[in-house]
Design an enzyme around this catalytic site. Structure first.
Site, PDB file in Angstrom:
ATOM      1  N   ARG A   9       0.995  -1.138  -0.002  1.00  0.00           N
ATOM      2  CA  ARG A   9       0.039   0.015   0.135  1.00  0.00           C
ATOM      3  C   ARG A   9       0.708   1.222   0.210  1.00  0.00           C
ATOM      4  O   ARG A   9       1.601   1.496   0.950  1.00  0.00           O
ATOM      5  CB  ARG A   9      -0.745  -0.045   1.227  1.00  0.00           C
ATOM      6  CG  ARG A   9      -1.858   1.228   1.317  1.00  0.00           C
ATOM      7  CD  ARG A   9      -2.687   0.926   2.619  1.00  0.00           C
ATOM      8  NE  ARG A   9      -3.792   1.829   2.659  1.00  0.00           N
ATOM      9  CZ  ARG A   9      -3.590   3.303   3.303  1.00  0.00           C
ATOM     10  NH1 ARG A   9      -2.327   3.464   3.966  1.00  0.00           N
ATOM     11  NH2 ARG A   9      -4.515   3.977   3.639  1.00  0.00           N
ATOM     12  N   SER A  36     -13.040  -4.048   0.275  1.00  0.00           N
ATOM     13  CA  SER A  36     -13.357  -3.390   1.367  1.00  0.00           C
ATOM     14  C   SER A  36     -14.888  -3.114   1.630  1.00  0.00           C
ATOM     15  O   SER A  36     -15.414  -2.676   0.506  1.00  0.00           O
ATOM     16  CB  SER A  36     -12.576  -1.913   1.622  1.00  0.00           C
ATOM     17  OG  SER A  36     -11.127  -2.078   1.745  1.00  0.00           O
ATOM     18  N   LYS A  56      -6.800   5.513  10.395  1.00  0.00           N
ATOM     19  CA  LYS A  56      -8.165   6.355   9.678  1.00  0.00           C
ATOM     20  C   LYS A  56      -8.981   6.728  10.884  1.00  0.00           C
ATOM     21  O   LYS A  56      -9.900   5.605  11.112  1.00  0.00           O
ATOM     22  CB  LYS A  56      -8.516   5.311   8.779  1.00  0.00           C
ATOM     23  CG  LYS A  56      -7.813   5.031   7.504  1.00  0.00           C
ATOM     24  CD  LYS A  56      -8.486   4.213   6.383  1.00  0.00           C
ATOM     25  CE  LYS A  56      -7.598   4.166   5.260  1.00  0.00           C
ATOM     26  NZ  LYS A  56      -8.556   3.336   4.074  1.00  0.00           N
TER      27      LYS A  56
END
Length: 208
Positions: free
Chosen positions: A33, A102, A132
């Site tokens: 990522r 997701s 997050k």
């Protein structure tokens, strides 16, 4: 698909070493990522990560980027709600690569993703996440409902640590995805080993 799932941090410094440590600790899936927008500039690093994963018998997935996945020869992609559609990704990647989706706190989204060709679905944040902080929350009840209905592997993500992962695995998660629990740990390999060990421990505690 079952076990520890390590998602690489955005910072590039030390990323290869962190993945190597996670794999030594038993991680079964690595997600590359990189939100810096480097795109194909990340190809050399993706290939280096793939070599590490092959040696460890683990999977390498690419976050969001189908083209990078194909160029690197990675095992698949993980897609969020703003990324390429699952059906389009399946067409482009073919039948043998892994596609993860997701699904946040939305069981219906998981149903649609699997119908479109996803191989696994991810729910979270299951705990408050420093990565997050505003992420939608998915509670253990949702994981149990998904486990009771879905035959595909289920991944849980968000705020998971060695201290709080066991209830999430017991609720039905086949995979636990972490970033900071490994990347910020004093000993990343030991942290990975502790997380991976919870799968065997939880199975032993729940077997009749």
């Amino acid at each position: 698909m079952r076990g520890l799932y390590f998602v690489t941090p955005d910072r590039a410094s030390g990323r290869i070493a962190l993945v190597a440590a996670a794999l030594r600790g038993g991680a079964r899936i690595i997600q590359y990522r990189d939100k810096s927008g480097t795109g194909m500039a990340g190809l050399p690093e993706a290939r280096e990560l793939l070599a590490l994963c092959r040696k460890a018998g683990a999977l390498l997935l690419i976050n969001d980027d189908i083209e990078l996945c194909l160029a690197a020869g990675a095992d698949g992609v993980h897609l969020g709600e703003d990324d390429a559609g699952i059906a389009d990704a399946r067409t482009r990647l073919g039948p043998n690569r892994v596609i993860g989706a997701s699904c946040y706190n939305d069981l219906d989204r998981a149903r649609r993703a699997l119908a479109a060709g996803a191989d696994y679905v991810a729910f979270g944040s299951v705990y408050p996440s420093p990565t997050k902080p505003a992420a939608r929350r998915a509670n253990p009840g949702l994981l149990r409902a998904a486990r009771g209905e879905l035959s595909a592997p289920i991944c849980a993500i968000g705020g998971i640590t060695p201290d709080n992962a066991a209830p999430i695995i017991a609720a039905g998660a086949d995979m636990i995805a972490v970033i900071q629990a490994i990347s910020e740990a004093p000993n990343p390999e030991a942290a990975a080993r502790a997380l991976q060990a919870l799968f065997a421990q939880t199975a032993a505690h729940t077997t009749p």
